[in-house]
Every structure is written in C-alpha cells, then in structure tokens.
Scaffold this active site. Structure first.
Site, mmCIF file in Angstrom:
data_model
loop_
_atom_site.group_PDB
_atom_site.id
_atom_site.type_symbol
_atom_site.label_atom_id
_atom_site.label_comp_id
_atom_site.label_asym_id
_atom_site.label_seq_id
_atom_site.Cartn_x
_atom_site.Cartn_y
_atom_site.Cartn_z
ATOM 1 N N GLU A 44 -3.121 37.585 26.786
ATOM 2 C CA GLU A 44 -2.517 38.559 25.855
ATOM 3 C C GLU A 44 -3.055 39.978 25.992
ATOM 4 O O GLU A 44 -2.445 40.910 25.493
ATOM 5 C CB GLU A 44 -2.669 38.071 24.408
ATOM 6 C CG GLU A 44 -4.101 38.109 23.932
ATOM 7 C CD GLU A 44 -4.238 38.292 22.433
ATOM 8 O OE1 GLU A 44 -3.241 38.254 21.720
ATOM 9 O OE2 GLU A 44 -5.381 38.487 21.987
ATOM 10 N N HIS A 72 -1.563 39.729 20.206
ATOM 11 C CA HIS A 72 -1.223 40.935 20.979
ATOM 12 C C HIS A 72 -0.050 40.737 21.944
ATOM 13 O O HIS A 72 0.357 41.700 22.604
ATOM 14 C CB HIS A 72 -2.450 41.435 21.751
ATOM 15 C CG HIS A 72 -3.474 42.061 20.863
ATOM 16 N ND1 HIS A 72 -3.184 43.107 20.024
ATOM 17 C CD2 HIS A 72 -4.788 41.772 20.654
ATOM 18 C CE1 HIS A 72 -4.269 43.442 19.341
ATOM 19 N NE2 HIS A 72 -5.253 42.643 19.706
ATOM 20 N N HIS A 162 -5.795 30.503 18.888
ATOM 21 C CA HIS A 162 -6.157 31.918 18.935
ATOM 22 C C HIS A 162 -6.483 32.368 17.519
ATOM 23 O O HIS A 162 -5.570 32.584 16.703
ATOM 24 C CB HIS A 162 -4.974 32.694 19.516
ATOM 25 C CG HIS A 162 -5.338 34.049 20.011
ATOM 26 N ND1 HIS A 162 -5.996 34.251 21.192
ATOM 27 C CD2 HIS A 162 -5.155 35.276 19.465
ATOM 28 C CE1 HIS A 162 -6.186 35.538 21.372
ATOM 29 N NE2 HIS A 162 -5.692 36.185 20.332
ATOM 30 N N HIS A 187 -9.656 34.512 21.329
ATOM 31 C CA HIS A 187 -9.417 35.727 20.525
ATOM 32 C C HIS A 187 -10.646 36.581 20.303
ATOM 33 O O HIS A 187 -10.539 37.804 20.317
ATOM 34 C CB HIS A 187 -8.782 35.400 19.160
ATOM 35 C CG HIS A 187 -8.541 36.594 18.287
ATOM 36 N ND1 HIS A 187 -7.673 37.608 18.631
ATOM 37 C CD2 HIS A 187 -9.063 36.942 17.078
ATOM 38 C CE1 HIS A 187 -7.664 38.517 17.646
ATOM 39 N NE2 HIS A 187 -8.502 38.137 16.718
HETATM 40 FE FE LIG Z 1 -6.096 38.223 20.087
#
Ligand SMILES: [Fe+2]
Length: 268
Positions: A44, A72, A162, A187
């Site tokens: 991401e 994201h 995440h 994350h």
């Molecule tokens: Fe993230």
C-alpha cells in the site's frame, strides 16, 4: 513426510522506491533460502502513499504471488480500476460495499490452493465494517467458491490484518486461531518480536515490519517526520533515502494448514 509441508513468506509494507528495490534484490534469494511455495507482500505504500500499476507489476514479477494492502490503497484514484482487473491485489475485505477490488482470493499454485485474506482494524483507524464478522463471511464465500469449482474447502489460509492496535490484532488472532494458517499484522512498519504459534496452530505475529529503509521514521525521512512531530505542522512526507531491508516471516505449514514453525527475518 518430506515434501508434504508448505512454506510461505509474508513480507511487511513495501515503502517507496528503496523498498521496491530491496524486494527485487532480496526476494529471489529468500524464496530459494526458505524453499518458499508462496509469497505475499503488503504494497500500500510502494509509491508513498498508495501504489501504482507499475509497482504492482514489479512486485508480481519478482515472485510475490498476492499483494495485500490497507488504508492507503485508496490514495491514488487512478489505481482503483487496475485493482478491478488484477485480482492478485487485495484491499481490506471489510470496506463497506461498493468498493473497488476484492478482499480475498483463492490461488492455485502447483498442488496447493491458498486463500489469502486482507482485513483492516478499526481501533485508532477509520471505523469500517467489523473485521471479525468479515473474516467469517470471507471463509463462507471462499468455501462456496471452492464448492462451485468442485474443489475441497481451502485450508491454507493466509491473513494480513492491517491495523494499528496490538490489542485488536491479538483479539483477531485468537478469533481466527485454527481457521487461519497464518495471522500476520501489518501497518505499523515496526517488526514485533512476538511471533508464536497459537493453541489451535495458527502462526501469529503482531507486525511483519517493513520492506523499507530502517534508518528512518517508519520508512520516511527522519528530519521531516521530526519537524512534523515537534511543530504539529503537516509537512508533506518524503520516503527516506538509503538501503532498505526486507522484513517478514517464514511459516512452515502442514498440507492441511496447521502451523509447524514461524521464523522472523530482517535482511538487507
Ligand atoms: Fe497502512
């Protein structure tokens, strides 16, 4: 019996060009070293923030089987249609419909069938749909999909959760214990040292870490991040320069998806 077991690699968030370059430099060697049958990586932040079609092509070309993501993934609007066409890129399954892309995929590789699931947390994050109920729903849908294809229910189940909160990660870990083969948190970009095998033989780690520059603040330029923190001014962020590391886990599974061993790595 030798050869019966399955080896999977799951890699932490790829951050920017240094992360992509590290993936290209290190992943072929990691696949060889561990004899990996299957690889996931979270993409991401490959083009901070979000990712592009070219990033995805590079990741898939170097040996990633499925790209996972998180909050994201929505940053680059023109990437959304690409996700609809390339099913090996996942976004968290618990975004309310309609949302581009998909949150899980069944992949056949050789004799094995893998179910990869992507979910996102709600504690200290956007309060999207419940990840616990979403996991149950994904399993039911994947079973139905397998049945339609005349296949056995998927048992090699890899979950990328995440999320920000370790408490929420541990709660979901125990919730899926025995139903997922691997629970891998992502994350935070900081690798945790709590890898373990839960009672019902799900391999667990709170966070895989990052495929990015470690001499940084979560993969980004230190000075800019410090200024943001000190002055509380949202200066635009920049990816840190330098040599990146590849962080993640290697998990050995029985062919029925029970975890035998989990090893954490961080390589340059
Ligand atoms: Fe993230």
């Amino acid at each position: 019996m030798p050869g019966e077991n399955v080896t999977t690699l799951m890699l932490g968030d790829v951050v920017g060009e240094p992360g992509l370059a590290a993936l290209e430099r290190c992943l072929p060697g990691l696949i060889k070293r561990y004899g990996a049958d299957f690889v996931t990586a979270n993409g991401e932040n490959a083009s901070l923030f979000g990712m592009t079609a070219e990033d995805a092509r590079r990741m898939l070309a170097v040996g990633v089987d499925v790209i996972t993501s998180g909050n994201h993934i929505w940053e680059k609007r023109d990437f959304w249609p690409f996700m609809d066409g390339e099913q090996r890129i996942l976004r968290p399954a618990n975004y309310p419909p309609p949302a581009s892309g998909r949150g899980f995929i069944l992949v056949r590789k050789g004799e094995r069938r893998f179910l990869v699931v992507n979910l996102q947390g709600r504690e200290y994050m956007t309060p999207i749909d419940c990840p616990f109920r979403a996991f149950d729903k994904v399993l039911a849908e994947a079973r139905a999909e397998a049945e339609r294809d005349g296949e056995a229910p998927p048992c090699l189940v890899l979950l990328d959760f995440h999320a920000e909160s370790t408490r929420e990660k541990e709660a979901l870990g125990f919730y899926v214990d025995g139903r997922a083969s691997v629970f891998a948190g992502t994350h935070t970009h900081v690798q945790t040292a709590d890898q373990k095998i839960l009672p019902e033989r799900t391999a667990y780690i709170s966070d895989l870490g990052m495929t990015g520059v470690l001499d940084s603040i979560i993969g980004m330029d230190r000075d800019l991040c410090m200024e943001r923190a000190r002055k509380q001014i949202a200066y635009p962020l920049r990816v840190a320069e330098g040599t990146a590391s590849v962080q993640g886990i290697c998990v050995s599974l029985t062919k029925t998806g029970r975890a035998l061993a989990i090893e954490r790595f961080s390589v340059v």
